[in-house]
Write a protein that holds these residues in place. Structure first.
Motif, short mmCIF file in Angstrom:
data_model
loop_
_atom_site.label_atom_id
_atom_site.label_comp_id
_atom_site.label_asym_id
_atom_site.label_seq_id
_atom_site.Cartn_x
_atom_site.Cartn_y
_atom_site.Cartn_z
N ALA A 134 38.77 48.65 29.82
CA ALA A 134 38.16 47.20 29.45
C ALA A 134 38.15 46.57 31.07
CB ALA A 134 38.89 46.37 28.56
N VAL A 135 37.20 45.91 31.25
CA VAL A 135 36.79 44.95 32.36
C VAL A 135 36.73 43.51 31.84
CG1 VAL A 135 35.64 44.62 34.67
CG2 VAL A 135 35.60 46.93 33.57
N TRP A 136 37.84 42.70 32.15
CA TRP A 136 37.61 41.51 31.58
C TRP A 136 36.96 40.46 32.70
CZ3 TRP A 136 38.84 41.82 26.67
CH2 TRP A 136 39.84 42.67 26.48
N THR A 137 36.23 39.57 31.88
CA THR A 137 35.33 38.55 33.06
C THR A 137 36.20 37.61 33.40
OG1 THR A 137 33.29 39.19 31.88
CG2 THR A 137 33.44 36.81 32.77
N ASN A 138 35.97 37.20 34.70
CA ASN A 138 36.85 36.02 35.09
C ASN A 138 38.16 35.73 34.75
OD1 ASN A 138 36.96 33.53 36.55
ND2 ASN A 138 36.42 32.37 34.60
N GLU A 139 38.94 36.76 35.31
CA GLU A 139 40.40 36.70 35.18
C GLU A 139 40.84 35.57 36.17
OE1 GLU A 139 42.89 37.07 37.54
OE2 GLU A 139 44.55 37.15 35.88
N GLU A 140 40.30 35.30 37.18
CA GLU A 140 40.99 34.64 38.41
C GLU A 140 40.92 33.07 38.20
OE1 GLU A 140 43.13 35.62 40.43
OE2 GLU A 140 42.70 37.46 40.91
N GLY A 141 39.84 32.65 37.60
CA GLY A 141 39.42 31.23 37.16
C GLY A 141 39.39 30.46 38.54
N PHE A 144 35.17 29.42 37.98
CA PHE A 144 35.25 28.92 36.73
C PHE A 144 36.52 28.64 35.90
CE2 PHE A 144 30.65 28.85 36.36
CZ PHE A 144 30.15 29.94 37.01
N THR A 145 36.92 27.53 35.50
CA THR A 145 38.08 27.55 34.67
C THR A 145 37.66 27.62 33.28
OG1 THR A 145 38.13 24.98 34.77
CG2 THR A 145 39.60 26.01 36.23
N PRO A 146 38.22 28.03 32.40
CA PRO A 146 39.59 28.09 32.44
C PRO A 146 40.18 29.76 33.12
CG PRO A 146 39.16 28.57 30.27
CD PRO A 146 37.98 27.91 31.00
N VAL A 147 41.18 30.05 33.63
CA VAL A 147 41.62 31.42 33.98
C VAL A 147 41.55 32.34 32.89
CG1 VAL A 147 43.88 30.92 33.79
CG2 VAL A 147 43.38 32.64 35.67
N MET A 148 41.49 33.64 33.13
CA MET A 148 41.54 34.67 32.25
C MET A 148 40.70 34.30 30.96
SD MET A 148 45.50 34.37 32.59
CE MET A 148 46.01 34.66 31.03
N MET A 149 39.46 34.00 31.22
CA MET A 149 38.24 33.32 30.72
C MET A 149 37.86 34.64 29.51
SD MET A 149 34.47 31.88 31.38
CE MET A 149 35.09 30.06 31.89
N GLY A 150 37.51 35.93 30.09
CA GLY A 150 36.79 36.76 29.19
C GLY A 150 37.98 37.25 28.27
N SER A 151 39.05 37.37 28.62
CA SER A 151 40.09 38.09 27.62
C SER A 151 40.25 36.79 26.70
CB SER A 151 41.37 38.59 28.36
OG SER A 151 41.77 37.37 29.28
N GLY A 152 40.39 35.66 27.19
CA GLY A 152 40.81 34.46 26.44
C GLY A 152 39.88 34.25 25.14
N VAL A 157 41.26 32.63 21.99
CA VAL A 157 42.06 31.28 22.54
C VAL A 157 40.93 30.32 22.99
CG1 VAL A 157 43.15 30.49 24.38
CG2 VAL A 157 43.70 33.12 23.31
N PHE A 158 39.71 30.73 23.47
CA PHE A 158 38.27 30.01 23.68
C PHE A 158 37.39 30.03 23.03
CE2 PHE A 158 41.25 29.25 27.17
CZ PHE A 158 41.45 30.01 28.12
N VAL A 363 59.57 40.02 34.57
CA VAL A 363 58.81 39.07 33.88
C VAL A 363 57.75 38.65 35.05
CG1 VAL A 363 58.80 36.60 33.21
CG2 VAL A 363 60.49 37.89 32.28
N SER A 364 56.44 38.74 34.36
CA SER A 364 55.52 38.44 35.67
C SER A 364 55.31 37.05 35.80
CB SER A 364 54.38 39.06 34.98
OG SER A 364 52.90 38.64 35.84
N GLY A 365 55.29 36.47 37.26
CA GLY A 365 55.17 35.37 37.44
C GLY A 365 53.70 34.86 37.48
N ALA A 366 52.74 36.03 37.59
CA ALA A 366 51.23 35.85 37.35
C ALA A 366 50.80 35.85 35.90
CB ALA A 366 50.50 36.82 38.08
N GLY A 367 49.75 35.28 35.71
CA GLY A 367 48.90 35.36 34.60
C GLY A 367 47.98 36.46 34.53
N HIS A 368 47.89 37.18 33.21
CA HIS A 368 46.96 38.48 33.59
C HIS A 368 46.45 38.38 32.06
CE1 HIS A 368 49.18 40.01 36.86
NE2 HIS A 368 50.30 39.88 36.36
N ASP A 369 45.50 39.13 32.21
CA ASP A 369 44.42 39.11 30.83
C ASP A 369 45.52 40.00 29.68
OD1 ASP A 369 41.87 40.43 33.03
OD2 ASP A 369 42.04 38.53 31.67
N ALA A 370 46.54 40.62 29.88
CA ALA A 370 47.16 41.02 29.00
C ALA A 370 47.87 39.96 28.11
CB ALA A 370 48.30 41.95 29.57
#
Ligand code: HGY
Ligand code: MN
Ligand code: MN
Length: 422
Positions: A134-141, A144-152, A157-158, A363-370
């Motif tokens: 999978a290649v998720w759209t706009n993870e970085e935000g 465009f916000t929100p971040v992790m948009m495609g996986s969200g 979630v959205f 524990v990840s300090g970053a957000g990820h599509d996961a």
């Protein structure tokens, strides 16, 4: 025995991916949006993102994957399993980058998934369940916000329409930009996932400092992002007495210090960053009348995030009164701290142990599509070290051996979940 039958025999602990091929694909993709300092600037839904997407789709198709694109532009490459009725085991991440991004953030997780497919094909190994990359759209935000948009959107979630209507600072919408680059897909989103694994660089110093090759990621910090608008009054920098000024930048500067103080007060897991600021009219001899800036808060607990928000709101009221400006706070991103699926985490840990790689829980300090996929499917992540723990920086770097180790763990974790067809 035919190739596929012996495939099951070949799927033992000795099975390894092709480290050179993985490294070459990372370096080849990094050419698209390459920056002078060795980084990558491939911002979501730009022409460079389109070029990156086209390149990955070509590689997916060359690897025999059936490619589909969903309505938010997520790309999926599917490898058939023996049992088409089973939900796929998915590996993925993102290929959009920060403006001053690196070669590995996101790109590694996508290309590691592709390398798993390439290896299984080479060895004639078929899995019981289908596999997908999978290649998720706009993870970085960042555009465009929100971040992790495609996986969200994929995880519900959205709402899709909400995401498609989001605009960048120039007023362009996600929907228009997806159509413009040819990735407004028609495939359904939210399709079943049997298990999801994401390989990623740690983006921090812990694995390198402790001499570990693999991070067995048990979860991720929660996040709250805010847009802050400070409104004062434009005034002449000369005749306007200091006491009469309503200086929006003076107030914003004090709030930046407050964000930092609040995060330190929530040690060890509190994080606070102001990474974006717009000053208007941004003229050297005008007292600024308006400042917009972003706040990124993170914490290991929801209670911690709430405490940070309370402290920020109190600071906005205090500084606003003292500087005689108004301060508006709008929350634009929220997701709670997440814990990954124990069985998937165990598959990652078992893979690292079987391959004799030094590993630790992290524990990840970053957000990820996961983090969003974990809402709809059993999910875990695999971290590998990056040089100096540096990321979201053009000098981001990682060792080929570490990237290959993480990809081998991904391979074995995926096989553990997908099963190997006899
Ligand atoms: O901000 C993050 O944690 C991720 O890099 N989008
Ligand atoms: Mn990332
Ligand atoms: Mn990132």
């Amino acid at each position: 025995m035919n190739d596929l039958a012996t495939g099951a025999l070949r799927a033992g602990p000795a099975l390894r991916i092709d480290a050179d091929r993985l490294w070459r694909s990372l370096m080849d993709l990094a050419q698209i949006g390459a920056t002078p300092l060795g980084g990558v600037r491939r911002i979501t839904l730009t022409d460079l993102d389109r070029q990156g997407r086209d390149c990955v789709v070509r590689w997916f198709e060359a690897a025999g994957l059936a490619v589909r694109v969903d309505a938010i532009g997520n790309i999926f490459g599917r490898r058939a399993g023996r049992d088409p009725g089973r939900a796929p085991v998915v590996a993925g991440s993102h290929i959009d980058t920060q403006p001053s991004g690196g070669k590995f953030d996101g790109n590694y997780g996508v290309l590691a998934g592709l390398e798993v497919v390439r290896t299984l094909d080479e060895r004639g190994i078929r899995t019981e369940a289908p596999l997908e990359v999978a290649v998720w759209t706009n993870e970085e935000g960042t555009r465009f916000t929100p971040v992790m948009m495609g996986s969200g959107v994929f995880a519900g979630v959205f709402p899709l329409e909400h995401a498609l209507a989001r605009t960048d600072v120039e007023g362009k919408t996600v929907g228009d930009e997806l159509r413009r680059i040819g990735y407004a897909g028609s495939a359904p989103t939210g399709t079943p996932v049997g298990a999801y694994f994401e390989a990623h660089i740690e983006q921090g110093p812990i694995l390198e400092d402790t001499g570990n090759t693999i991070g067995v990621v048990t979860g991720a910090l929660g996040q709250r992002w805010y847009d802050v608008t400070v409104t004062g009054m434009n005034a002449h920098a000369g005749p306007t007495p200091m006491a009469l000024r309503r200086d929006a930048l003076l107030a914003a500067a004090q709030l930046v210090v407050e964000v930092n103080r609040i995060a330190h007060g929530e040690a060890p897991h509190g994080r606070g960053t102001v990474g974006y600021m717009q000053v208007a009219p941004n003229s050297r001899n005008v007292v600024p009348g308006e400042v917009r800036f972003a706040v990124d808060f993170r914490h290991a607990t929801d209670a911690g995030l709430e405490a940070m928000e309370r402290a920020l709101r109190a600071a906005c009221a205090r500084v606003g009164a003292a500087c005689r400006v108004t301060v508006a706070l709008e929350e634009v991103v929220y997701f709670p701290p997440c814990r990954f699926d124990a069985d998937c985490v165990a598959a990652v840990r078992a893979g690292a142990a079987a391959l004799a790689h030094r590993h630790m829980e992290i524990v990840s300090g970053a957000g990820h599509d996961a983090v969003y996929v974990a809402r709809v499917a059993p999910t875990a992540m695999i971290f590998v070290p990056c040089k100096g723990g540096i990321s979201h920086n053009e000098i981001e770097d990682a060792l080929p051996a570490h990237l290959a180790a993480g990809c081998d763990v991904l391979l074995h974790a995926m096989l553990a979940r997908a099963g190997v067809a006899a």
